[in-house]
Scaffold this active site. Structure first.
Site, PDB file in Angstrom:
ATOM      1  N   LYS A  52       0.844  -1.203   0.000  1.00 15.37           N
ATOM      2  CA  LYS A  52       0.000   0.000   0.000  1.00 15.37           C
ATOM      3  C   LYS A  52       0.878   1.253   0.000  1.00 15.37           C
ATOM      4  O   LYS A  52       0.612   2.218  -0.714  1.00 15.37           O
ATOM      5  CB  LYS A  52      -0.943  -0.020   1.211  1.00 15.37           C
ATOM      6  CG  LYS A  52      -2.032  -1.084   1.097  1.00 15.37           C
ATOM      7  CD  LYS A  52      -2.802  -1.321   2.391  1.00 15.37           C
ATOM      8  CE  LYS A  52      -3.761  -2.500   2.229  1.00 15.37           C
ATOM      9  NZ  LYS A  52      -4.539  -2.831   3.435  1.00 15.37           N
ATOM     10  N   GLN A  96      -4.788  -1.565   9.611  1.00 15.45           N
ATOM     11  CA  GLN A  96      -4.598  -2.895   9.024  1.00 15.45           C
ATOM     12  C   GLN A  96      -5.138  -3.957   9.980  1.00 15.45           C
ATOM     13  O   GLN A  96      -4.764  -3.990  11.153  1.00 15.45           O
ATOM     14  CB  GLN A  96      -3.106  -3.122   8.715  1.00 15.45           C
ATOM     15  CG  GLN A  96      -2.819  -4.420   7.975  1.00 15.45           C
ATOM     16  CD  GLN A  96      -3.430  -4.467   6.571  1.00 15.45           C
ATOM     17  OE1 GLN A  96      -3.539  -3.452   5.896  1.00 15.45           O
ATOM     18  NE2 GLN A  96      -3.855  -5.639   6.151  1.00 15.45           N
ATOM     19  N   ASP A 119     -11.252   2.690   4.015  1.00 12.79           N
ATOM     20  CA  ASP A 119     -11.489   1.243   3.979  1.00 12.79           C
ATOM     21  C   ASP A 119     -12.997   0.930   4.002  1.00 12.79           C
ATOM     22  O   ASP A 119     -13.395  -0.202   3.763  1.00 12.79           O
ATOM     23  CB  ASP A 119     -10.834   0.580   5.196  1.00 12.79           C
ATOM     24  CG  ASP A 119      -9.654  -0.296   4.822  1.00 12.79           C
ATOM     25  OD1 ASP A 119      -9.577  -0.710   3.649  1.00 12.79           O
ATOM     26  OD2 ASP A 119      -8.833  -0.574   5.710  1.00 12.79           O
TER      27      ASP A 119
END
Ligand code: GUN
Length: 285
Positions: A52, A96, A119
């Site tokens: 990422k 994450q 997200d």
């Protein structure tokens, strides 16, 4: 059989993002910024975060990774999120997952400012997705929809079977398909006879994390297969949840692993972060 080439589409999307970043910078002086929170030493999570970060660098985003030890306290992560919520250089915040057991993940996800929730995991954005409203959509299922769109595959009226009911993949995948007027079934670990469901499917979307879960006798001729699994075999190869070699002979379209859904997830993170940056820039003037 035709491959759904996520690698090629992701590269195309990156080029568009690069150009739009330049345009935003010229117009406003602003550069999209992404903050990533990585807790602990899980090698898979570290690898994803690294990918990422590299993608952010390629397209000209500002990015920062907050690496924290696995015994970090809940309040220390909360303080970092609050700081990122208030930092005008940060447009997107990504935690994450998974997090260590002593951490209350839901509480952290709820703390992320919804306009920075790239997200799409905040209940606010989850609610907007299930209601069919505009908002941030989780990157992996969003990438799947983009990939289908690229190949002019319309899910309207199709029997779609989603295998795996996670908050990150299966549930938002089902919502997107339903919003696009598909008939949707969600199968999961407690589903009695998976084959009964998959054999009836025009399209199968599998993200269960089980090697060879979908075998050739579970797929009807001409079906479309989207493999969202990423697994490592004992000899170190990257494979999905589908027995690719055999299943690919029966289906009309299939995503490869690697090179299918994986690159699309990263591309959608870039696209969501750019979208957040544009909205923040607009709100400033
Ligand atoms: N862990 C596995 N997939 C994802 C993802 O898409 N986003 C985050 N934040 N964590 C993950």
């Amino acid at each position: 059989m035709q491959l759904l080439d996520g690698k090629a589409l992701a590269a195309k999307i990156e080029t568009t993002v690069v150009n739009e970043v330049k345009e935003l910078k010229n117009k406003t002086g602003l550069v999209p910024g992404l903050a990533v929170i990585l807790v602990g030493q899980d090698p898979a999570s570290a690898a994803y975060v690294n990918m990422k970060k590299k993608a952010c660098d390629r397209v000209g985003f500002y990015s920062v990774t907050h690496e924290m030890p696995s015994d970090i306290s809940q309040s220390a992560i909360e303080n970092t999120i609050k700081m990122m919520n208030n930092n005008p250089n940060i447009d997107g915040i990504l935690i994450q997952l998974p997090l260590p057991k002593h951490i209350d993940t839901t509480k952290l996800l709820e703390l992320v400012e919804p306009s920075k929730d790239v997200d799409g995991f905040h209940p606010y954005n989850v609610g907007r997705l299930t209601t069919g409203l505009e908002g941030f959509v989780p990157c992996t299922p969003l990438g799947v929809m983009e990939l289908l769109n690229e190949y002019n595959i319309d899910v309207k009226g199709k029997n779609c079977v989603v295998v795996g009911a996670s908050n990150i993949v299966g549930k938002p995948m089902a919502s997107l398909l339903l919003n696009a007027n598909a008939t949707v079934e969600i199968c999961h670990i407690f589903t009695d006879d998976l084959k009964k469901h998959t054999l009836n499917a025009d399209m199968i979307f599998v993200g269960a994390g089980v090697i060879n879960l979908i075998k050739e006798d579970m797929v009807k001729d001409g079906a479309i297969i989207v493999d969202i699994g990423i697994n490592r075999t004992d000899d170190g190869r990257l494979v999905g949840d589908v027995d690719f070699e055999k299943v690919c002979e029966k289906c009309s379209y299939i995503t490869p692993v690697p090179g299918g859904v994986g690159p699309m997830t990263i591309a959608m993170l870039l696209s969501n972060t750019l979208k957040a940056a544009k909205a923040h820039a607009k709100a400033r003037v």
